[in-house]
Design a protein around this motif. Structure first.
Motif, PDB file in Angstrom:
ATOM      1  N   UNK A  88      -1.740  63.929 129.701  1.00 46.01           N
ATOM      2  CA  UNK A  88      -2.289  65.142 129.103  1.00 46.01           C
ATOM      3  C   UNK A  88      -2.597  66.194 130.172  1.00 46.01           C
ATOM      4  N   UNK A  89      -3.009  65.731 131.357  1.00 48.53           N
ATOM      5  CA  UNK A  89      -3.376  66.657 132.409  1.00 48.53           C
ATOM      6  C   UNK A  89      -2.215  67.157 133.246  1.00 48.53           C
ATOM      7  N   UNK A  90      -1.179  66.307 133.454  1.00 47.24           N
ATOM      8  CA  UNK A  90      -0.131  66.659 134.406  1.00 47.24           C
ATOM      9  C   UNK A  90       1.252  66.884 133.793  1.00 47.24           C
ATOM     10  N   UNK A  91       1.547  66.277 132.655  1.00 48.14           N
ATOM     11  CA  UNK A  91       2.852  66.482 131.991  1.00 48.14           C
ATOM     12  C   UNK A  91       2.584  66.823 130.528  1.00 48.14           C
ATOM     13  N   UNK A  92       2.011  67.987 130.319  1.00 43.69           N
ATOM     14  CA  UNK A  92       1.534  68.378 128.997  1.00 43.69           C
ATOM     15  C   UNK A  92       2.654  68.446 127.963  1.00 43.69           C
ATOM     16  N   UNK A  93       3.803  68.986 128.344  1.00 47.08           N
ATOM     17  CA  UNK A  93       4.910  69.114 127.391  1.00 47.08           C
ATOM     18  C   UNK A  93       5.389  67.745 126.913  1.00 47.08           C
ATOM     19  N   UNK A  94       5.527  66.806 127.849  1.00 47.69           N
ATOM     20  CA  UNK A  94       5.940  65.456 127.485  1.00 47.69           C
ATOM     21  C   UNK A  94       4.874  64.787 126.634  1.00 47.69           C
ATOM     22  N   UNK A  95       3.613  65.014 126.978  1.00 45.33           N
ATOM     23  CA  UNK A  95       2.505  64.447 126.204  1.00 45.33           C
ATOM     24  C   UNK A  95       2.559  64.938 124.755  1.00 45.33           C
ATOM     25  N   UNK A  96       2.839  66.224 124.563  1.00 52.88           N
ATOM     26  CA  UNK A  96       2.919  66.768 123.208  1.00 52.88           C
ATOM     27  C   UNK A  96       4.132  66.219 122.458  1.00 52.88           C
ATOM     28  N   UNK A  97       5.231  65.995 123.161  1.00 50.96           N
ATOM     29  CA  UNK A  97       6.444  65.477 122.522  1.00 50.96           C
ATOM     30  C   UNK A  97       6.256  64.044 122.035  1.00 50.96           C
ATOM     31  N   UNK A  98       5.579  63.232 122.857  1.00 53.51           N
ATOM     32  CA  UNK A  98       5.380  61.824 122.489  1.00 53.51           C
ATOM     33  C   UNK A  98       4.262  61.655 121.480  1.00 53.51           C
ATOM     34  N   UNK A  99       3.264  62.521 121.560  1.00 54.20           N
ATOM     35  CA  UNK A  99       2.203  62.564 120.557  1.00 54.20           C
ATOM     36  C   UNK A  99       1.505  61.235 120.310  1.00 54.20           C
ATOM     37  N   UNK A 100       1.466  60.835 119.040  1.00 57.65           N
ATOM     38  CA  UNK A 100       0.721  59.653 118.612  1.00 57.65           C
ATOM     39  C   UNK A 100       1.245  58.369 119.233  1.00 57.65           C
ATOM     40  N   UNK A 101       2.493  58.371 119.679  1.00 56.34           N
ATOM     41  CA  UNK A 101       3.094  57.125 120.160  1.00 56.34           C
ATOM     42  C   UNK A 101       2.554  56.686 121.518  1.00 56.34           C
ATOM     43  N   UNK A 102       1.857  57.553 122.217  1.00 58.22           N
ATOM     44  CA  UNK A 102       1.226  57.136 123.473  1.00 58.22           C
ATOM     45  C   UNK A 102       0.068  56.174 123.211  1.00 58.22           C
ATOM     46  N   UNK A 103      -0.925  56.528 122.386  1.00 60.59           N
ATOM     47  CA  UNK A 103      -1.985  55.551 122.108  1.00 60.59           C
ATOM     48  C   UNK A 103      -1.490  54.294 121.402  1.00 60.59           C
ATOM     49  N   UNK A 104      -0.367  54.395 120.679  1.00 70.35           N
ATOM     50  CA  UNK A 104       0.163  53.210 119.994  1.00 70.35           C
ATOM     51  C   UNK A 104       0.776  52.192 120.955  1.00 70.35           C
ATOM     52  N   UNK A 105       0.878  52.560 122.248  1.00 73.02           N
ATOM     53  CA  UNK A 105       1.327  51.577 123.238  1.00 73.02           C
ATOM     54  C   UNK A 105       0.385  50.374 123.251  1.00 73.02           C
ATOM     55  N   UNK A 106      -0.865  50.596 122.850  1.00 73.13           N
ATOM     56  CA  UNK A 106      -1.862  49.508 122.832  1.00 73.13           C
ATOM     57  C   UNK A 106      -1.358  48.317 122.033  1.00 73.13           C
ATOM     58  N   UNK A 107      -0.701  48.574 120.916  1.00 70.30           N
ATOM     59  CA  UNK A 107      -0.281  47.469 120.039  1.00 70.30           C
ATOM     60  C   UNK A 107       1.217  47.210 120.159  1.00 70.30           C
ATOM     61  N   UNK A 108       1.836  47.692 121.223  1.00 71.42           N
ATOM     62  CA  UNK A 108       3.254  47.420 121.433  1.00 71.42           C
ATOM     63  C   UNK A 108       3.451  45.920 121.639  1.00 71.42           C
ATOM     64  N   UNK A 109       4.314  45.328 120.826  1.00 68.36           N
ATOM     65  CA  UNK A 109       4.480  43.875 120.859  1.00 68.36           C
ATOM     66  C   UNK A 109       5.067  43.386 122.184  1.00 68.36           C
ATOM     67  N   UNK A 110       5.751  44.255 122.929  1.00 70.53           N
ATOM     68  CA  UNK A 110       6.267  43.845 124.236  1.00 70.53           C
ATOM     69  C   UNK A 110       5.107  43.556 125.181  1.00 70.53           C
ATOM     70  N   UNK A 111       4.119  44.449 125.204  1.00 78.23           N
ATOM     71  CA  UNK A 111       2.987  44.301 126.121  1.00 78.23           C
ATOM     72  C   UNK A 111       2.152  43.087 125.753  1.00 78.23           C
ATOM     73  N   UNK A 112       1.797  42.961 124.486  1.00 81.30           N
ATOM     74  CA  UNK A 112       0.991  41.816 124.069  1.00 81.30           C
ATOM     75  C   UNK A 112       1.768  40.512 124.215  1.00 81.30           C
ATOM     76  N   UNK A 113       3.070  40.573 123.973  1.00 81.29           N
ATOM     77  CA  UNK A 113       3.892  39.370 124.123  1.00 81.29           C
ATOM     78  C   UNK A 113       3.949  38.898 125.559  1.00 81.29           C
ATOM     79  N   UNK A 114       4.097  39.832 126.518  1.00 82.49           N
ATOM     80  CA  UNK A 114       4.138  39.433 127.919  1.00 82.49           C
ATOM     81  C   UNK A 114       2.772  38.967 128.410  1.00 82.49           C
ATOM     82  N   UNK A 115       1.725  39.574 127.892  1.00 80.76           N
ATOM     83  CA  UNK A 115       0.380  39.143 128.270  1.00 80.76           C
ATOM     84  C   UNK A 115       0.145  37.706 127.827  1.00 80.76           C
ATOM     85  N   UNK A 116       0.522  37.410 126.594  1.00 78.69           N
ATOM     86  CA  UNK A 116       0.308  36.065 126.039  1.00 78.69           C
ATOM     87  C   UNK A 116       1.316  35.062 126.582  1.00 78.69           C
ATOM     88  N   UNK A 117       2.567  35.487 126.675  1.00 83.09           N
ATOM     89  CA  UNK A 117       3.621  34.537 127.013  1.00 83.09           C
ATOM     90  C   UNK A 117       3.823  34.319 128.503  1.00 83.09           C
TER      91      UNK A 117
END
Length: 243
Positions: A88-117
């Motif tokens: 949000x502070x350094x790449x504002x245009x990209x931040x606006x383009x990705x929008x809601x999908x940035x906070x949704x990284x929290x529940x990305x199954x790749x991240x949780x899968x690697x953490x667990x597996x």
């Protein structure tokens, strides 16, 4: 191949999250309207993967088994918040383009899968390389889809006009953008085509006697050594694929 190189190879080729395991399809289909969006989402996810894998591996002997998943989510959410503020502070245009999908990284199954597996069962350095490999594989997948969608939908790659556009007013002959590729259906078409190419490559390798290794472990649905009893996101999505 040492274990660190193997972790990189595993994420980019052997268990590529996008083309092999078909995980993280929500951002894959939603944000890849351009190559730059694909790179941005991929690298953001890679940063979160590496840092969360590192912390979870460091705390793997401290976190009680009964609260593993909530603890993992807290760790991942903390890093996602940091990444979101930085973008949000350094790449504002990209931040606006990705929008809601940035906070949704929290529940990305790749991240949780690697953490667990992986990260919760392996040393710190190996977990970091695992995060780098999976993140680069995810970035490669998103960027590839974004390049094809942007090229076919606008004649551009990374915002640069590659194919000269037709101009009806002047009678100039050129490329007519296929707008469906920058819409939702275009994501499915491009993903299907790239997965088909990957499958053809695997078949040719097998015929030559050099088959690519089959996916293994948690994200491939192997829950034999996992304490979550098949309830993790990786297992659930893999089960849906098999059905």
């Amino acid at each position: 191949m040492n274990k660190y190189t193997e972790r990189l190879y595993n994420g980019i080729i052997k268990e590529n999250p996008t083309f092999i395991l078909m995980l993280g399809m929500c951002p894959t289909l939603a944000v890849t309207t351009s190559a730059m969006n694909g790179v941005g989402m991929g690298l953001s996810t890679t940063a979160v993967l590496v840092m969360s894998n590192m912390i979870i591996s460091m705390l793997r002997k401290i976190i009680p088994d009964g609260v593993r998943m909530p603890a993992f989510i807290v760790v991942v959410a903390s890093f996602v918040t940091m990444i979101e503020f930085l973008m949000q502070g350094f790449v504002t245009d990209l931040y606006k383009s990705l929008g809601l999908y940035i906070p949704l990284i929290v529940v990305n199954c790749i991240i949780l899968g690697r953490a667990e597996g992986y990260a919760s069962k392996n040393p710190v350095v190996a977990s970091i390389f695992d995060g780098i490999g999976m993140g680069l594989g995810f970035t490669f997948g998103l960027t590839s889809i974004g390049i094809f969608r942007e090229l076919l939908g606008a004649g551009q790659i990374f915002g640069a006009q590659v194919l000269p556009l037709a101009d009806a007013a002047t009678g100039k002959i050129g490329f007519t953008p296929i707008t469906i590729f920058v819409l939702a259906p275009g994501a499915f078409f491009v993903l299907a085509a790239l997965v088909a190419v990957m499958n053809i490559a695997r078949d040719k390798a097998e015929k030559k006697g050099k088959p690519l290794p089959a996916a293994q472990g948690c994200l491939a649905g192997d829950c034999s050594s996992c304490g979550s009893k098949g309830l993790c996101s990786g297992h659930l999505q893999t089960s849906e694929k098999k059905d």
